[in-house]
Write an enzyme that holds these catalytic residues in place. Structure first.
Site, mmCIF file in Angstrom:
data_model
loop_
_atom_site.group_PDB
_atom_site.id
_atom_site.type_symbol
_atom_site.label_atom_id
_atom_site.label_comp_id
_atom_site.label_asym_id
_atom_site.label_seq_id
_atom_site.Cartn_x
_atom_site.Cartn_y
_atom_site.Cartn_z
ATOM 1 N N ASP A 14 23.122 75.246 12.257
ATOM 2 C CA ASP A 14 22.268 75.961 13.769
ATOM 3 C C ASP A 14 23.805 76.376 14.537
ATOM 4 O OD1 ASP A 14 21.556 76.916 15.405
ATOM 5 O OD2 ASP A 14 21.224 75.369 16.772
ATOM 6 N N ASN A 62 11.818 81.968 12.613
ATOM 7 C CA ASN A 62 12.957 83.542 12.774
ATOM 8 C C ASN A 62 12.848 84.845 12.671
ATOM 9 O OD1 ASN A 62 15.413 80.617 10.725
ATOM 10 N ND2 ASN A 62 15.264 81.564 13.086
HETATM 11 C C1 IPE Z 1 16.546 76.286 13.576
HETATM 12 O O1 IPE Z 1 17.866 76.573 14.371
HETATM 13 C C2 IPE Z 1 16.563 77.186 12.434
HETATM 14 C C3 IPE Z 1 17.838 77.261 11.238
HETATM 15 C C4 IPE Z 1 19.194 76.839 11.496
HETATM 16 C C5 IPE Z 1 17.763 77.962 9.977
HETATM 17 P P1 IPE Z 1 16.959 78.114 15.421
HETATM 18 O O2 IPE Z 1 17.923 77.983 15.880
HETATM 19 O O3 IPE Z 1 16.273 78.553 14.585
HETATM 20 O O4 IPE Z 1 15.824 76.852 16.241
HETATM 21 P P2 IPE Z 1 15.239 76.664 17.761
HETATM 22 O O5 IPE Z 1 15.050 77.605 17.840
HETATM 23 O O6 IPE Z 1 17.201 76.558 18.877
HETATM 24 O O7 IPE Z 1 14.893 75.334 18.419
HETATM 25 C C1 IPE Z 2 21.906 79.085 12.603
HETATM 26 O O1 IPE Z 2 22.552 79.570 13.599
HETATM 27 C C2 IPE Z 2 21.097 80.289 11.724
HETATM 28 C C3 IPE Z 2 20.035 80.702 12.058
HETATM 29 C C4 IPE Z 2 18.743 79.947 12.646
HETATM 30 C C5 IPE Z 2 19.512 81.443 10.596
HETATM 31 P P1 IPE Z 2 22.011 80.651 15.337
HETATM 32 O O2 IPE Z 2 22.152 81.902 15.005
HETATM 33 O O3 IPE Z 2 20.153 79.912 15.359
HETATM 34 O O4 IPE Z 2 22.814 80.853 16.490
HETATM 35 P P2 IPE Z 2 22.878 79.896 17.668
HETATM 36 O O5 IPE Z 2 21.271 78.744 17.717
HETATM 37 O O6 IPE Z 2 22.040 81.024 18.959
HETATM 38 O O7 IPE Z 2 23.853 79.620 18.488
HETATM 39 MG MG MG Z 3 19.614 79.235 16.595
#
Ligand code: IPE
Ligand code: IPE
Ligand code: MG
Length: 235
Positions: A14, A62
């Site tokens: 993340d 996502n």
């Molecule tokens: C979790 O991250 C999913 C992945 C890392 C693929 P998200 O950014 O989607 O999760 P939330 O929304 O903060 O719970």
């Molecule tokens: C994790 O990074 C990757 C996926 C969830 C696909 P994020 O895109 O959630 O990054 P933040 O949490 O918005 O910084």
């Molecule tokens: Mg995230």
């Protein structure tokens, strides 16, 4: 760290979006940088003796992101498979993409099948990449397939593996790492993490790298796992 036998590390990768936003870049640039971090952490895991590495790349939730971001993520994944399969072959890493496949673009499903076929004989480490993954969906679907009772935890696990397209017996997660500062599971491996050690770090995924992995493994090596029992020295 305990490189014993079946050591299974899972990572919620993340923080890509924030990494980019802090630099005034579009979120997709953070995902591209995140893919580079995947390569580094995969290779560091092989060197560290990790047996199974499960990476959360794209959750079922996502899909709710703006479609340009979803497209960029799926394209990146396809590029990753195209460029990294050869590298995985060299390192004897078996690739397996877990999660649903019925909602993915056909070209991505073909790329997944190709990478899985090409690396099926590799034995040093299993790299599982979770795409369109939802633990709750997997559990409900496995329960639906189980239908009429009389099921052991072990046979339920096999059903879960079948639902997830997981090809090998990987066993439960030993160490769950989440980067990016949040302390939640976001519907990842709920069953498999029943006794996982949890490790949260503020490092954003693109900054995590080999040093981040080593710090997490070092932390894990100081944990006392009891699995509901009492430690031998205190019994
Ligand atoms: C979790 O991250 C999913 C992945 C890392 C693929 P998200 O950014 O989607 O999760 P939330 O929304 O903060 O719970
Ligand atoms: C994790 O990074 C990757 C996926 C969830 C696909 P994020 O895109 O959630 O990054 P933040 O949490 O918005 O910084
Ligand atoms: Mg995230």
């Amino acid at each position: 760290m305990s490189a014993a036998g079946n050591f299974h590390v899972a990572i919620i990768m993340d923080g890509n979006g924030r990494w980019a936003q802090r630099r005034g870049m579009p979120r997709s640039a953070g995902h591209a940088q995140g893919a580079k971090s995947v390569r580094r952490v995969v290779e560091a895991s092989v060197r560290a003796g990790v047996r199974t590495l499960t990476l959360y790349a794209f959750s079922a939730d996502n899909w709710g992101r703006p479609s340009p971001e979803v497209d960029a993520l799926l394209r990146l994944l396809q590029c990753y498979l195209a460029s990294e399969t050869r590298r995985c072959l060299r390192n004897s890493v078996r690739i397996n993409v877990i999660g649903r496949r019925d909602r993915l673009p056909a070209s991505l499903v073909r790329a997944i099948e190709q990478s899985e076929r090409a690396t099926a004989h590799c034995t040093r480490m299993r790299l599982r990449i979770a795409v369109d993954y939802s633990s709750k969906h997997s559990i409900v679907e496995a329960a639906r397939r189980a239908a009429s009772g009389g099921l052991s935890a072990q046979s339920f696990e096999s059903l879960l593996a079948e639902v997830d397209h997981s090809v090998a017996e990987v066993g439960p997660v030993d160490l769950l790492i989440r980067t990016g500062g949040e302390q939640r599971l976001s519907d990842f491996l709920l069953w498999d993490c029943a006794y996982a050690e949890l490790y949260f770090t503020d490092a954003l995924w693109p900054d995590f790298g080999e040093a981040g992995l080593h710090a997490a493994l070092e932390d894990f090596s100081n944990r006392h796992r009891r699995f509901g029992k009492v430690l031998a020295e205190t019994a």
